[in-house]
Design a protein around this motif. Structure first.
Motif, PDB file in Angstrom:
ATOM      1  N   ILE A  24      87.267 -39.063  -1.425  1.00 16.25           N
ATOM      2  CA  ILE A  24      87.613 -39.169  -2.912  1.00 16.25           C
ATOM      3  C   ILE A  24      87.351 -40.723  -2.986  1.00 16.25           C
ATOM      4  N   PRO A  25      86.457 -41.043  -3.945  1.00 16.93           N
ATOM      5  CA  PRO A  25      86.470 -42.612  -3.915  1.00 16.93           C
ATOM      6  C   PRO A  25      87.811 -43.083  -4.401  1.00 16.93           C
ATOM      7  N   VAL A  26      88.247 -44.080  -3.551  1.00 12.55           N
ATOM      8  CA  VAL A  26      89.642 -44.556  -3.841  1.00 12.55           C
ATOM      9  C   VAL A  26      89.925 -45.187  -5.251  1.00 12.55           C
ATOM     10  N   HIS A  27      88.959 -45.629  -5.787  1.00 19.06           N
ATOM     11  CA  HIS A  27      89.210 -46.204  -7.425  1.00 19.06           C
ATOM     12  C   HIS A  27      89.268 -44.944  -8.225  1.00 19.06           C
ATOM     13  N   LEU A  28      89.103 -44.054  -7.898  1.00 16.26           N
ATOM     14  CA  LEU A  28      89.062 -42.824  -8.867  1.00 16.26           C
ATOM     15  C   LEU A  28      90.481 -42.101  -8.636  1.00 16.26           C
ATOM     16  N   GLN A  29      91.394 -42.512  -7.865  1.00 11.11           N
ATOM     17  CA  GLN A  29      92.685 -42.095  -7.610  1.00 11.11           C
ATOM     18  C   GLN A  29      93.431 -42.416  -8.738  1.00 11.11           C
ATOM     19  N   PRO A  72      85.473 -44.530 -13.633  1.00 11.92           N
ATOM     20  CA  PRO A  72      84.490 -43.748 -12.885  1.00 11.92           C
ATOM     21  C   PRO A  72      83.273 -44.633 -13.705  1.00 11.92           C
ATOM     22  N   GLY A  73      82.207 -44.966 -12.670  1.00 16.36           N
ATOM     23  CA  GLY A  73      80.956 -45.878 -12.949  1.00 16.36           C
ATOM     24  C   GLY A  73      81.265 -47.129 -12.390  1.00 16.36           C
ATOM     25  N   ASP A  74      82.339 -47.454 -11.914  1.00 10.83           N
ATOM     26  CA  ASP A  74      82.641 -48.673 -11.479  1.00 10.83           C
ATOM     27  C   ASP A  74      81.853 -49.072 -10.054  1.00 10.83           C
ATOM     28  N   PHE A  75      81.929 -48.060  -9.130  1.00  8.23           N
ATOM     29  CA  PHE A  75      81.000 -47.930  -7.813  1.00  8.23           C
ATOM     30  C   PHE A  75      80.034 -46.963  -7.764  1.00  8.23           C
ATOM     31  N   PRO A  76      78.940 -47.087  -8.267  1.00  9.75           N
ATOM     32  CA  PRO A  76      77.919 -45.855  -8.687  1.00  9.75           C
ATOM     33  C   PRO A  76      77.428 -45.255  -7.219  1.00  9.75           C
ATOM     34  N   ALA A  77      77.234 -46.271  -6.174  1.00  8.67           N
ATOM     35  CA  ALA A  77      76.804 -45.699  -4.908  1.00  8.67           C
ATOM     36  C   ALA A  77      77.909 -44.724  -4.264  1.00  8.67           C
ATOM     37  N   SER A  78      79.197 -45.154  -4.323  1.00  7.33           N
ATOM     38  CA  SER A  78      80.153 -44.257  -3.823  1.00  7.33           C
ATOM     39  C   SER A  78      80.322 -43.117  -4.633  1.00  7.33           C
ATOM     40  N   GLU A  79      80.070 -43.174  -5.977  1.00  9.13           N
ATOM     41  CA  GLU A  79      80.388 -41.798  -6.669  1.00  9.13           C
ATOM     42  C   GLU A  79      79.199 -40.937  -6.525  1.00  9.13           C
ATOM     43  N   ALA A 107     100.616 -60.307   8.866  1.00 10.70           N
ATOM     44  CA  ALA A 107     100.584 -61.432   9.801  1.00 10.70           C
ATOM     45  C   ALA A 107      99.256 -62.337   9.316  1.00 10.70           C
ATOM     46  N   LEU A 108      98.403 -61.813   8.435  1.00 11.57           N
ATOM     47  CA  LEU A 108      97.457 -62.639   7.937  1.00 11.57           C
ATOM     48  C   LEU A 108      98.031 -63.506   6.519  1.00 11.57           C
ATOM     49  N   ASP A 109      99.119 -63.136   6.250  1.00 12.56           N
ATOM     50  CA  ASP A 109      99.784 -63.854   5.189  1.00 12.56           C
ATOM     51  C   ASP A 109      99.412 -63.348   3.780  1.00 12.56           C
ATOM     52  N   LEU A 110      99.116 -62.345   3.891  1.00 16.22           N
ATOM     53  CA  LEU A 110      98.493 -61.427   2.482  1.00 16.22           C
ATOM     54  C   LEU A 110      99.763 -61.460   1.510  1.00 16.22           C
ATOM     55  N   GLY A 111      99.806 -61.835   0.370  1.00 17.64           N
ATOM     56  CA  GLY A 111     101.001 -61.629  -0.635  1.00 17.64           C
ATOM     57  C   GLY A 111     100.779 -61.621  -2.115  1.00 17.64           C
ATOM     58  N   PRO A 112     101.553 -61.416  -2.924  1.00 15.57           N
ATOM     59  CA  PRO A 112     101.306 -61.267  -4.535  1.00 15.57           C
ATOM     60  C   PRO A 112     100.573 -62.451  -4.890  1.00 15.57           C
ATOM     61  N   GLY A 113      99.636 -62.121  -5.905  1.00 15.97           N
ATOM     62  CA  GLY A 113      98.622 -63.063  -6.259  1.00 15.97           C
ATOM     63  C   GLY A 113      97.185 -63.143  -5.314  1.00 15.97           C
ATOM     64  N   ASP A 114      97.282 -62.636  -3.865  1.00 17.70           N
ATOM     65  CA  ASP A 114      96.212 -62.359  -3.374  1.00 17.70           C
ATOM     66  C   ASP A 114      95.477 -61.313  -3.827  1.00 17.70           C
ATOM     67  N   LEU A 115      94.321 -61.361  -3.031  1.00 16.41           N
ATOM     68  CA  LEU A 115      93.348 -60.086  -3.221  1.00 16.41           C
ATOM     69  C   LEU A 115      92.547 -59.557  -2.011  1.00 16.41           C
ATOM     70  N   LEU A 116      92.647 -58.397  -1.917  1.00 12.23           N
ATOM     71  CA  LEU A 116      91.939 -57.752  -0.566  1.00 12.23           C
ATOM     72  C   LEU A 116      90.997 -56.771  -1.276  1.00 12.23           C
ATOM     73  N   TRP A 117      89.794 -56.763  -0.469  1.00 13.07           N
ATOM     74  CA  TRP A 117      88.644 -56.022  -0.804  1.00 13.07           C
ATOM     75  C   TRP A 117      88.487 -55.102   0.187  1.00 13.07           C
ATOM     76  N   THR A 118      87.904 -53.740   0.011  1.00 13.50           N
ATOM     77  CA  THR A 118      87.683 -52.777   0.904  1.00 13.50           C
ATOM     78  C   THR A 118      86.497 -51.885   0.173  1.00 13.50           C
ATOM     79  N   SER A 119      86.422 -50.740   1.005  1.00 11.41           N
ATOM     80  CA  SER A 119      85.274 -49.903   0.462  1.00 11.41           C
ATOM     81  C   SER A 119      85.968 -48.902  -0.369  1.00 11.41           C
ATOM     82  N   PRO A 120      85.245 -48.260  -1.471  1.00 14.46           N
ATOM     83  CA  PRO A 120      85.816 -47.044  -2.177  1.00 14.46           C
ATOM     84  C   PRO A 120      85.821 -45.799  -1.259  1.00 14.46           C
ATOM     85  N   VAL A 121      84.720 -45.777  -0.547  1.00 19.78           N
ATOM     86  CA  VAL A 121      84.783 -44.480   0.313  1.00 19.78           C
ATOM     87  C   VAL A 121      85.581 -44.847   1.676  1.00 19.78           C
ATOM     88  N   THR A 122      86.715 -44.610   1.536  1.00 21.80           N
ATOM     89  CA  THR A 122      87.666 -44.344   2.695  1.00 21.80           C
ATOM     90  C   THR A 122      88.980 -43.746   2.448  1.00 21.80           C
TER      91      THR A 122
END
Ligand SMILES: *Cc1c(COP(=O)(O)O)cnc(C)c1O
Length: 384
Positions: free
Chosen positions: A329-334, A344-351, A64-79
């Motif tokens: 488990i921090p999502v970036h480690l999946q 590993p090491g990209d988001f130290p506080a989450s790790e 609905a917010l028109d997110l599509g290819p080429g766009d970027l979404l940011w979230t928390s690693p601890v989710t």
């Protein structure tokens, strides 16, 4: 096994569901709009769009917010992975904003620095998804102000946080966001077995999400490309899905909503009792940011120096019949996200958080005896 979370089902819930079974509609009847209105009124927002899961709600919110290819979404690693996957469903790229080590929520300070850098590099996100981890609201005033300054949309993942308050205002009111998403999975604050809802103050976003949950189809003549062919007529305007919630689920949701305040109040009683019983142990208890009233979906402790190793404590608790868990488990480690390029090491506080966190049992039906059992088992498990 004492579970880490559990639904609360009474005769009121059973009656509400069985009544639907003998009624005219099992789906697409009056219970879904009734549930939507009930939640919208309770959290103080104009619209609620009920769907079959919070994951679906996050997906249609992004569309609905028109997110599509080429766009970027940011979230928390601890989710939970769904907070990031919703962007991938739309073909967007994902990046993460590290957490505040005290609240475990997305850090507004890290976000500010990352947005400044992204603007300089010409790669601002289109959507930010803050997650109210454990039910404690993020610093939405700061996150919302940053989003406004950089022209970024905000979708709150409030899967843990129905019933929470931020500076006295219910989470879901979308004061600092475009859309807020709730989950009604059985371990969450209220349940519809499976289910979710997207809240918004924006009529256009609500209409778009309603259409997307049902194949992209409309029966509104004003939206059609030409005059209706007849009373049977509908038009598919875009590619949507079958993400609908059933009447059975919505009736259960309505019955659960009548106990929302009691559920959250009971969770606070349990949290306060844990705080007393665990005060002398080498564990960090959940920090509560000023002005927030958590929904206390989870009670996360973090091991301090001098305890047995994290893995050992966790294993001992499970062996003692305490159904502890680890969120998350921090999502970036999946592996899926590692394949995209995160390491590993990209988001130290989450790790660091991940290295010491344990979710101990927290649900309205947890008795004092069971809670004492948890505390006793933890006391033993922590011994080096
Ligand atoms: C539970 C959860 C989801 C997904 O909810 P479903 O209703 O199971 O799809 C998304 N995000 C977070 C943070 C969750 O805890």
């Amino acid at each position: 096994m004492i579970p880490y979370g559990h639904q609360d089902i009474t005769q009121i819930d059973i009656d509400a569901v069985t009544e639907v079974l003998t009624s005219e509609f099992l789906t697409q009847g009056p219970a879904v709009p009734r549930f939507e209105a009930m939640v919208a009124e309770r959290v103080g927002t104009a619209h609620g769009v009920a769907v079959n899961s919070a994951t679906s709600a996050l997906h249609i919110a992004c569309l609905a917010l028109d997110l599509g290819p080429g766009d970027l979404l940011w979230t928390s690693p601890v989710t939970f992975v769904a907070s990031a996957n919703c962007g991938r469903y739309c073909g967007a790229d994902i990046d993460f904003v590290d957490i505040d080590p005290r609240t475990y929520n997305m850090s507004a300070t890290v976000l500010a620095a990352k947005l400044q850098e992204a603007e300089a590099n010409g790669r601002l996100p289109k959507i930010i998804v803050p997650v109210h981890l454990t039910g404690q609201p993020c610093d939405m005033a700061a996150i919302g102000a940053l989003a406004k300054r950089y022209g970024v949309a905000v979708v709150e993942d409030a899967s843990h946080a129905i019933g929470a308050l931020d500076q006295g205002t219910p989470v879901g009111a979308c004061v600092h966001s475009d859309i807020t998403v709730f989950s009604f999975h059985p371990v969450k604050i209220i349940t519809t077995a499976e289910g979710g809802m997207a809240m918004t103050q924006n009529t256009d976003l609500a209409a778009r999400m309603e259409r997307l949950r049902s194949h992209g189809i409309t029966r509104d003549p004003d939206l059609m490309t030409h005059a209706s062919d007849g009373p049977w007529y509908y038009q598919q305007l875009e590619l949507g899905f079958n993400y609908r919630m059933t009447e059975l689920q919505a009736a259960l949701g309505c019955a659960q909503m009548t106990r929302l305040e009691a559920f959250v109040a009971r969770r606070h009683v349990i949290a306060d009792r844990y705080a007393t019983l665990l005060a002398d142990l080498p564990v960090t208890l959940p920090y509560q940011a000023p002005g927030t009233y958590s929904a206390y979906h989870l009670y996360v402790i973090n091991l301090q120096d001098g305890t047995a190793p994290h893995h050992t404590v966790f294993t001992r608790l499970r062996a003692a019949g305490i159904g502890v868990n680890l969120h998350y488990i921090p999502v970036h480690l999946q592996p899926y996200y590692a394949d995209i390029g995160f390491t590993p090491g990209d988001f130290p506080a989450s790790e660091t958080y991940y290295a010491g966190a344990i979710s101990i049992p927290m649900y309205p039906g947890l008795t004092e005896e069971a809670q004492d059992q948890v505390v006793a088992a933890l006391r033993t498990a922590l011994i080096p």
